[in-house]
Write an enzyme that holds these catalytic residues in place. Structure first.
Site, short mmCIF file in Angstrom:
data_model
loop_
_atom_site.label_atom_id
_atom_site.label_comp_id
_atom_site.label_asym_id
_atom_site.label_seq_id
_atom_site.Cartn_x
_atom_site.Cartn_y
_atom_site.Cartn_z
N ASP A 7 -2.83 -16.59 -3.36
CA ASP A 7 -2.24 -15.15 -3.21
C ASP A 7 -1.93 -14.61 -4.34
OD1 ASP A 7 -1.07 -13.05 -2.07
OD2 ASP A 7 0.93 -13.80 -2.33
N GLU A 66 -6.90 -13.94 -1.30
CA GLU A 66 -6.52 -12.67 -0.72
C GLU A 66 -7.17 -11.47 -1.71
OE1 GLU A 66 -2.93 -11.22 1.70
OE2 GLU A 66 -2.54 -10.81 -0.70
N ASP A 139 5.49 -15.49 -1.61
CA ASP A 139 4.05 -15.65 -2.30
C ASP A 139 3.47 -16.79 -1.51
OD1 ASP A 139 4.44 -13.38 -3.81
OD2 ASP A 139 5.65 -14.35 -5.11
#
Length: 157
Positions: A7, A66, A139
């Site tokens: 991420d 992502e 996160d």
């Protein structure tokens, strides 16, 4: 099969390592690459060094990241795009190809709802993996969700 989920962020970069077998998925490790306030060049260097360390300690079958989300602040989008570009290059150098998922794809896969909030994603990540303790910051749960999304996508394909 070992899957790394990432991420990307400008302050912290969450990562998660899953071990997926035919019948179950286990969280092996999850954490943050912390990025200290500094010039952009030094922040990108910290991010790449953190990724180097993860790849030095593990061998991965699959990597998923992502994709950039929409943000209203153009400066934020530009900075995140630069981080994402550096991260993409580093992954290609260390591993090769990687998968990309939008935040909506990740949310839909993990919660069943594309508009789920981060807390709903965190709740479902813990439920899917059978984790009872709290996972912070978000996160990290986002990185786990990205890895789970990729594991699910591999199962379907």
């Amino acid at each position: 099969m070992k899957i790394l989920g990432i991420d990307p962020g400008t302050k912290n970069c969450g990562y998660a390592i899953l071990e997926k077998s035919k019948f179950k998925t286990i969280l092996l490790e999850a954490g943050l690459i912390k990025i200290k306030p500094n010039t952009l060049q030094y922040q990108i260097t910290e991010l790449c060094e953190g990724l180097d360390l993860i790849f030095k300690n593990h061998k991965f079958d699959e990597v998923a990241i992502e994709d950039i989300f929409f943000a209203y602040n153009p400066k934020t989008v530009l900075k995140l795009a630069q981080f994402r570009g550096a991260l993409s290059l580093k992954i290609l150098q260390l591993h090769g190809d990687f998968a990309e998922y939008t935040p909506l794809q990740v949310k839909k896969t993990v919660t069943g709802k594309a508009k789920a909030d981060k807390e709903q994603v965190a709740f479902m990540v813990k439920k899917i993996l059978g984790i009872n303790k709290e996972i912070k910051p978000l996160d990290i749960t986002d990185a786990i969700a990205i890895a789970l999304t990729h594991a699910n996508n591999l199962r379907i394909n």
